[in-house]
Design a protein around this motif. Structure first.
Motif, short mmCIF file in Angstrom:
data_model
loop_
_atom_site.label_atom_id
_atom_site.label_comp_id
_atom_site.label_asym_id
_atom_site.label_seq_id
_atom_site.Cartn_x
_atom_site.Cartn_y
_atom_site.Cartn_z
N PHE A 277 0.84 -1.22 0.00
CA PHE A 277 0.00 0.00 0.00
C PHE A 277 0.87 1.25 0.00
O PHE A 277 0.59 2.22 -0.70
CB PHE A 277 -0.92 0.02 1.23
N ALA B 74 1.13 3.96 -3.09
CA ALA B 74 0.70 5.34 -2.85
C ALA B 74 1.73 6.32 -3.43
O ALA B 74 1.36 7.39 -3.95
CB ALA B 74 0.52 5.58 -1.36
N THR C 257 0.88 9.08 -6.41
CA THR C 257 0.87 10.53 -6.14
C THR C 257 2.07 11.25 -6.73
O THR C 257 2.08 12.48 -6.80
CB THR C 257 0.84 10.79 -4.62
N GLU D 80 -2.83 -0.61 5.83
CA GLU D 80 -3.29 0.17 4.67
C GLU D 80 -3.30 1.67 4.93
O GLU D 80 -3.19 2.48 4.00
CB GLU D 80 -4.73 -0.24 4.33
N LYS D 81 -3.43 2.04 6.23
CA LYS D 81 -3.48 3.47 6.59
C LYS D 81 -2.23 4.22 6.13
O LYS D 81 -2.26 5.41 5.88
CB LYS D 81 -3.63 3.62 8.11
N ASP E 154 -2.82 5.65 2.85
CA ASP E 154 -3.68 6.84 2.93
C ASP E 154 -2.86 8.05 3.36
O ASP E 154 -3.01 9.15 2.83
CB ASP E 154 -4.82 6.62 3.94
N ARG F 37 -0.82 9.28 0.50
CA ARG F 37 -1.69 9.96 -0.48
C ARG F 37 -2.04 11.37 -0.02
O ARG F 37 -2.10 12.30 -0.82
CB ARG F 37 -2.96 9.16 -0.73
N GLU F 38 -2.24 11.52 1.30
CA GLU F 38 -2.59 12.85 1.83
C GLU F 38 -1.46 13.86 1.60
O GLU F 38 -1.68 15.06 1.58
CB GLU F 38 -2.90 12.76 3.33
#
Ligand SMILES: O=C(O)[C@@H](O)C(=O)COP(=O)(O)O
Ligand SMILES: [Zn+2]
Length: 212
Positions: free
Chosen positions: A76, A80, A84, A139-140, A143, A146-147
């Motif tokens: 993940f 990411a 991005t 998985e976080k 995220d 991605r942020e």
């Protein structure tokens, strides 16, 4: 030799070089590199010193595992970065000692946790974001990356280790080495009064050498 076979050989050779010089130990760390139709990735629980080019995991563009051994649990996190930062050709995650030591310290600047001590770290790595701890493989982590919306080429995972990207596998590995050496200097210098490069120095380096 076709481009993918050459890249497989490069991943194995550079991973072994990192392992042989102590940048990774045991089965810590993982590396990926982009190919035309997806991503090659080190298998989970593999040792960077003993990879087999034919057994590297291959994922398609949607992240489906299509061949080789089961991919790193950090899939993940790797994906990411490719999503991005489209210029990303490779991602290197290590538990290298000094960067990991730094990742365990309190009171470091989360937006610039490897400050500009020398020109080369500015040229090769840029600013490094400290990301809060989550368990490996969560998985976080994807995220959180991605942020960041592609603003950082490298991050430090709190209490875990660095993740460094590059246009290709060699530049990502060299940048990971440079990040580790800078972390070593920062730990060695500890509380000694330090002269950092100024904002002007950093802008000049970025203007002359560009930013990846
Ligand atoms: O720290 C971890 O567990 C992972 O981030 C790691 O470095 C090795 O995991 P695998 O790539 O799944 O072996
Ligand atoms: Zn790890």
């Amino acid at each position: 030799m076709n481009a993918e076979s050459k890249l497989r050989e490069d991943i194995v050779r550079l991973s072994k070089s990192l392992f042989d010089r102590g940048f990774s130990v045991g089965s810590a760390g993982n590396i990926s590199a982009a190919v035309d139709d997806g991503i090659l990735m080190t298998p989970t629980n593999s040792c960077l010193g003993f990879l087999d080019p034919a057994r590297l995991s291959k994922l398609d563009r949607n992240g489906n595992h299509i061949s080789g051994d089961k991919p790193s649990k950090e899939v993940f996190l790797h994906r990411a970065f490719y999503e991005t930062r489209p210029q990303t050709g490779a991602v290197v995650h290590l538990h290298s000692t000094f960067a990991t030591a730094l990742s365990c310290l309190t009171g470091i600047d989360p937006n610039d946790c490897i400050p500009p001590l020398t020109p080369y770290v500015v040229m090769r790595v840029g600013a490094v974001k400290l990301l809060p701890y989550v368990k490996p493989g969560d998985e976080k982590m994807g995220d959180m990356i991605r942020e960041l919306a592609g603003r950082y080429a490298a991050v430090l995972l709190a209490n875990h280790g660095p993740v460094v990207t590059g246009r290709d596998i060699a530049t990502a590995v060299y940048a990971a080495e440079e990040l580790e050496e800078t972390a070593k200097l920062l730990i060695l210098l500890k509380d000694a009064p330090k002269r950092m490069l100024s904002d002007e120095n950093v802008h000049e380096l970025k203007a002359v050498f560009g930013a990846y």
